[in-house]
Design an enzyme around this catalytic site. Structure first.
Site, PDB file in Angstrom:
ATOM      1  N   LEU A  10       0.839  -1.067  -0.336  1.00  0.00           N
ATOM      2  CA  LEU A  10       0.026  -0.504   0.161  1.00  0.00           C
ATOM      3  C   LEU A  10       1.156   1.039   0.004  1.00  0.00           C
ATOM      4  O   LEU A  10       0.872   2.242   0.711  1.00  0.00           O
ATOM      5  CB  LEU A  10      -0.759   0.147   0.900  1.00  0.00           C
ATOM      6  CG  LEU A  10      -2.105  -0.898   1.190  1.00  0.00           C
ATOM      7  CD1 LEU A  10      -2.493  -1.185   2.381  1.00  0.00           C
ATOM      8  CD2 LEU A  10      -3.092  -0.709  -0.017  1.00  0.00           C
ATOM      9  N   MET A  13       1.261   3.626  -5.605  1.00  0.00           N
ATOM     10  CA  MET A  13       1.263   3.565  -6.362  1.00  0.00           C
ATOM     11  C   MET A  13      -0.476   2.360  -5.928  1.00  0.00           C
ATOM     12  O   MET A  13      -1.263   2.382  -6.679  1.00  0.00           O
ATOM     13  CB  MET A  13       2.166   2.820  -7.346  1.00  0.00           C
ATOM     14  CG  MET A  13       2.714   3.749  -8.013  1.00  0.00           C
ATOM     15  SD  MET A  13       2.117   4.825  -9.010  1.00  0.00           S
ATOM     16  CE  MET A  13       2.349   3.669 -10.375  1.00  0.00           C
ATOM     17  N   ALA A  76      10.654  -2.874  -6.812  1.00  0.00           N
ATOM     18  CA  ALA A  76      10.547  -4.043  -6.974  1.00  0.00           C
ATOM     19  C   ALA A  76      12.764  -4.533  -6.425  1.00  0.00           C
ATOM     20  O   ALA A  76      13.397  -4.114  -6.068  1.00  0.00           O
ATOM     21  CB  ALA A  76      12.058  -3.251  -8.593  1.00  0.00           C
ATOM     22  N   SER A 128       2.193   2.002 -15.689  1.00  0.00           N
ATOM     23  CA  SER A 128       2.411   3.724 -16.164  1.00  0.00           C
ATOM     24  C   SER A 128       1.907   4.646 -15.533  1.00  0.00           C
ATOM     25  O   SER A 128       0.285   4.626 -15.632  1.00  0.00           O
ATOM     26  CB  SER A 128       3.510   3.930 -17.413  1.00  0.00           C
ATOM     27  OG  SER A 128       3.739   5.357 -17.551  1.00  0.00           O
ATOM     28  N   GLY A 129       2.174   6.317 -15.125  1.00  0.00           N
ATOM     29  CA  GLY A 129       1.146   7.398 -14.618  1.00  0.00           C
ATOM     30  C   GLY A 129       1.352   7.935 -13.187  1.00  0.00           C
ATOM     31  O   GLY A 129       0.912   9.018 -13.958  1.00  0.00           O
ATOM     32  N   LYS A 183       7.697  -1.890 -20.718  1.00  0.00           N
ATOM     33  CA  LYS A 183       7.689  -0.794 -19.143  1.00  0.00           C
ATOM     34  C   LYS A 183       8.609   0.101 -19.436  1.00  0.00           C
ATOM     35  O   LYS A 183       9.095   1.018 -19.207  1.00  0.00           O
ATOM     36  CB  LYS A 183       6.545  -1.530 -18.654  1.00  0.00           C
ATOM     37  CG  LYS A 183       6.888  -0.628 -17.539  1.00  0.00           C
ATOM     38  CD  LYS A 183       6.073   0.881 -17.348  1.00  0.00           C
ATOM     39  CE  LYS A 183       6.498   2.048 -16.574  1.00  0.00           C
ATOM     40  NZ  LYS A 183       7.192   2.422 -15.077  1.00  0.00           N
ATOM     41  N   HIS A 186       9.239   1.720 -22.121  1.00  0.00           N
ATOM     42  CA  HIS A 186       8.489   2.656 -22.281  1.00  0.00           C
ATOM     43  C   HIS A 186       9.646   4.569 -21.079  1.00  0.00           C
ATOM     44  O   HIS A 186       9.895   4.949 -21.021  1.00  0.00           O
ATOM     45  CB  HIS A 186       7.782   2.837 -21.732  1.00  0.00           C
ATOM     46  CG  HIS A 186       6.381   4.372 -20.522  1.00  0.00           C
ATOM     47  ND1 HIS A 186       7.768   4.560 -19.196  1.00  0.00           N
ATOM     48  CD2 HIS A 186       6.087   4.754 -21.243  1.00  0.00           C
ATOM     49  CE1 HIS A 186       5.851   5.198 -18.996  1.00  0.00           C
ATOM     50  NE2 HIS A 186       5.701   5.959 -20.060  1.00  0.00           N
ATOM     51  N   ASN A 187      10.447   3.169 -20.332  1.00  0.00           N
ATOM     52  CA  ASN A 187      10.874   4.052 -19.085  1.00  0.00           C
ATOM     53  C   ASN A 187      12.223   4.746 -20.006  1.00  0.00           C
ATOM     54  O   ASN A 187      12.697   5.955 -19.717  1.00  0.00           O
ATOM     55  CB  ASN A 187      11.388   3.524 -18.212  1.00  0.00           C
ATOM     56  CG  ASN A 187       9.803   3.909 -17.151  1.00  0.00           C
ATOM     57  OD1 ASN A 187       9.152   3.867 -17.316  1.00  0.00           O
ATOM     58  ND2 ASN A 187      10.419   3.705 -15.855  1.00  0.00           N
ATOM     59  N   GLU A 190      11.002   7.646 -21.761  1.00  0.00           N
ATOM     60  CA  GLU A 190      10.778   8.489 -21.218  1.00  0.00           C
ATOM     61  C   GLU A 190      11.872   9.386 -20.624  1.00  0.00           C
ATOM     62  O   GLU A 190      12.230  10.857 -20.545  1.00  0.00           O
ATOM     63  CB  GLU A 190       9.848   8.126 -19.863  1.00  0.00           C
ATOM     64  CG  GLU A 190       9.756   8.888 -18.545  1.00  0.00           C
ATOM     65  CD  GLU A 190       8.825   8.048 -17.830  1.00  0.00           C
ATOM     66  OE1 GLU A 190       8.654   6.824 -17.440  1.00  0.00           O
ATOM     67  OE2 GLU A 190      10.058   8.445 -16.458  1.00  0.00           O
ATOM     68  N   LYS A 260      16.383   5.829 -10.742  1.00  0.00           N
ATOM     69  CA  LYS A 260      15.602   4.373 -10.172  1.00  0.00           C
ATOM     70  C   LYS A 260      16.916   3.336 -11.029  1.00  0.00           C
ATOM     71  O   LYS A 260      16.098   1.972 -10.355  1.00  0.00           O
ATOM     72  CB  LYS A 260      14.185   4.188  -9.790  1.00  0.00           C
ATOM     73  CG  LYS A 260      13.634   5.765  -8.190  1.00  0.00           C
ATOM     74  CD  LYS A 260      12.228   4.442  -8.337  1.00  0.00           C
ATOM     75  CE  LYS A 260      11.721   5.649  -7.478  1.00  0.00           C
ATOM     76  NZ  LYS A 260      10.996   6.012  -8.620  1.00  0.00           N
ATOM     77  N   ARG A 287      22.483  11.773 -16.905  1.00  0.00           N
ATOM     78  CA  ARG A 287      21.756  12.154 -15.738  1.00  0.00           C
ATOM     79  C   ARG A 287      22.737  11.957 -14.669  1.00  0.00           C
ATOM     80  O   ARG A 287      23.574  12.727 -13.462  1.00  0.00           O
ATOM     81  CB  ARG A 287      20.911  11.291 -15.481  1.00  0.00           C
ATOM     82  CG  ARG A 287      19.425  11.470 -15.677  1.00  0.00           C
ATOM     83  CD  ARG A 287      18.102  10.861 -15.217  1.00  0.00           C
ATOM     84  NE  ARG A 287      17.089  10.697 -16.033  1.00  0.00           N
ATOM     85  CZ  ARG A 287      15.676  10.385 -15.363  1.00  0.00           C
ATOM     86  NH1 ARG A 287      15.849   9.888 -14.189  1.00  0.00           N
ATOM     87  NH2 ARG A 287      14.346  10.187 -16.491  1.00  0.00           N
TER      88      ARG A 287
HETATM   89  C1  6PG Z   1       6.076   5.527 -14.861  1.00  0.00           C
HETATM   90  C2  6PG Z   1       7.459   6.045 -14.467  1.00  0.00           C
HETATM   91  C3  6PG Z   1       7.505   5.794 -13.202  1.00  0.00           C
HETATM   92  C4  6PG Z   1       8.586   5.941 -12.064  1.00  0.00           C
HETATM   93  C5  6PG Z   1      10.028   5.962 -12.316  1.00  0.00           C
HETATM   94  C6  6PG Z   1      11.342   7.100 -12.589  1.00  0.00           C
HETATM   95  O1  6PG Z   1       6.300   4.975 -16.036  1.00  0.00           O
HETATM   96  O2  6PG Z   1       5.023   6.170 -14.412  1.00  0.00           O
HETATM   97  O3  6PG Z   1       8.633   6.163 -15.187  1.00  0.00           O
HETATM   98  O4  6PG Z   1       7.782   4.003 -13.500  1.00  0.00           O
HETATM   99  O5  6PG Z   1       8.651   7.320 -12.732  1.00  0.00           O
HETATM  100  O6  6PG Z   1      10.188   5.292 -11.226  1.00  0.00           O
HETATM  101  O7  6PG Z   1      12.008   7.000 -13.004  1.00  0.00           O
HETATM  102  P1  6PG Z   1      13.782   7.486 -12.491  1.00  0.00           P
HETATM  103  O8  6PG Z   1      13.493   7.469 -10.445  1.00  0.00           O
HETATM  104  O9  6PG Z   1      14.477   6.655 -12.602  1.00  0.00           O
HETATM  105  O10 6PG Z   1      13.776   9.053 -12.946  1.00  0.00           O
END
Ligand code: 6PG
Length: 482
Positions: A10, A13, A76, A128-129, A183, A186-187, A190, A260, A287
């Protein structure tokens, strides 16, 4: 009455997904390692809703309808394995364990095999979101045991974001680690999008010396056109946000980025599958470099660089900056989808790239109008070898090229780094260059290691070695064509 689904974990997310599922009419059982957290949730945000909390894992599991569906929203890594071990004594054959955290896809493949050996089913799903998406509708990317999907589909489809045409941002990705792999990419995308936006911001702030208000207006304008996306939208908000003293808050935030690890995993995967993912890689390294704040401050005082002010037309270069950003973004997604394609082919996942683009249109962090274009491209041609060969992307990138070059030249001359934009143009130039100097590279490898080379005047697959020094001999090593 038994509950439809159980959610373990809990944190933000988990809580928000529970509230989301309950609001769609599903009854949800919840469990958290520390029961106080469950109690706080039940008497707070969950009050009056179809949500029941449990202190013991056994009771939590037994409260679920069969086959049981247990969604883990845990950190994770080890916590997921440990919780699976705690669940196992209480599960029955056919029960479904779902991992909704940001797990590494290798772990997901291992966990699916482990649980299937025990007659259980496992789904690894990307969600994601962020916290708002989890509550109002995220993008959901499930993969794993296909037989489990019909039991989960109604819940996930209802909980996921909906886009304008009414479709849900959730689709089955494929077997094994497919959901978590998608996913992860996706990240990675991102990361690339965020760094590209930061580079454009840096350009406006340092090279064009624009005021916070002016920069804000540019992001607002960009969000009305082809760049329209969640990340541009929040950037517009961020650039307008004032601290208590009336000055922009963003200017007071330390320039050292965190991460992360999902971006790093994406780059690792690109290396494993041999896919050029230079733009996203630069965003991860960007980064890393930002985090060496003290070193950069020291170096800024010790290493001289020629920095010349921008002397061109500001309006023109601002127009270029928008086109450059869009062009680089297209190149980044081209590389990201290239990685999806390589993994899918090598691991036999049969990923549907059009579906992936479609479920990213809503709910997730990279949602944007532009994803419709990708969905269209792969709907027209499922076997598209490279996204830039699609007529729309080809024309658009060709059109944006001159802007991208002008922006990078201005940045290089001003001494302002734009690693992702530069990686973008370098990839494009590499891709559209029929001849690359790898002939020399092959000669070097053959010279010092007898690794052999192919010749342009002979058939592919025929390998040659030259005794370059007269003392190397005729013995050859292996060819390594990949
Ligand atoms: C999402 C985000 C989510 C999160 C990541 C960001 O899709 O909702 O990607 O997974 O914000 O953990 O990761 P960093 O801390 O590596 O930027």
């Amino acid at each position: 009455m038994k509950h439809t689904i159980g959610v373990a974990g809990l944190a933000v997310m988990g809580e928000n997904l529970v509230l989301n599922m309950a609001s769609k009419g599903f009854s949800v059982a919840v469990y958290n390692r520390t029961y106080e957290k469950t109690e706080r949730f039940l008497s707070g945000r969950a009050e009056g809703k179809e949500i029941t909390g449990f202190q013991e894992i056994k009771d939590f599991v037994q409260s679920l309808e069969s086959p049981r569906k247990i969604l883990m929203m845990l950190k994770a890594g080890n916590p997921v394995d440990q919780f699976i071990e705690q669940l196992l004594p209480h599960l029955e054959k056919g029960d479904i364990v779902i991992d909704g955290g940001n797990s590494n896809y290798h772990d997901t493949i291992r966990r699916q095999n482990y649980l299937e050996e025990k007659g259980l089913r496992f789904i690894g799903t990307g969600v994601s979101g962020g916290e708002e998406g989890a509550l109002k509708g995220p993008s959901i990317m499930p993969g794993g045991s296909l037989e489990a999907w019909p039991f989960i589909e109604p819940v996930f489809t209802a909980a996921a974001a909906k886009v304008e045409d009414g479709s849900s941002c959730c689709a089955w990705m494929g077997p094994g680690g497919a959901g978590h792999f998608v996913k992860m990419v996706h990240n990675g995308i991102e990361y690339g999008d965020m760094q590209l936006i930061c580079e454009a911001y840096h350009f406006m702030k340092v090279i064009l010396q624009m005021s916070p208000d002016e920069i804000h207006s540019v992001f607002v304008r960009w969000n009305e056109g082809e760049l329209s996306s969640y990340l541009i939208e929040i950037t517009a908000d961020i650039t307008a946000y004032l601290d208590t003293d009336g000055n922009p808050l963003v200017d007071k935030i330390l320039d050292a980025a965190g991460q992360k690890g999902t971006g790093k995993w994406t780059v690792n995967a690109a290396l494993d599958f041999g896919v050029p993912l230079s733009l996203i890689s630069e965003s991860v390294f960007g980064r890393c470099l930002s985090s060496f704040k003290d070193l950069r401050v020291a170096a800024s005082e010790q290493i001289q660089g020629k920095v010349s002010a921008f002397e061109g037309n500001k309006e023109e270069i601002l127009k270029d900056l928008g086109s450059a950003l869009y062009g680089a973004k297209i190149i980044s997604y081209t590389q990201g989808f290239g990685l999806l394609q390589a993994a899918s082919e090598e691991l036999g996942w049969d990923l549907n790239y059009a579906d992936i683009a479609r479920i990213w249109r809503g709910g997730c962090i990279i949602r944007s109008v532009f994803l419709d274009r990708i969905a269209d491209a792969y709907t027209k041609d499922m076997k598209l070898a490279n996204m830039l060969l699609d007529p729309y992307f080809n024309t658009t990138v060709t059109g944006a090229q001159a802007s991208l070059r002008r922006v990078i030249v201005a940045a290089v001359m001003a001494g302002v780094p734009m690693p992702c934009h530069s990686a973008g143009i370098n990839y494009l130039d590499g891709l559209r260059t029929a001849y690359l100097p790898a002939n020399l590279l092959q000669a070097q490898r053959d010279y010092f290691g007898a690794h052999m080379y192919e010749r342009i005047d002979k058939a592919r697959g025929e390998w040659f070695h030259t005794n370059w020094t007269g003392t190397g001999g005729d013995t050859t090593s292996t060819a390594y064509s990949k």
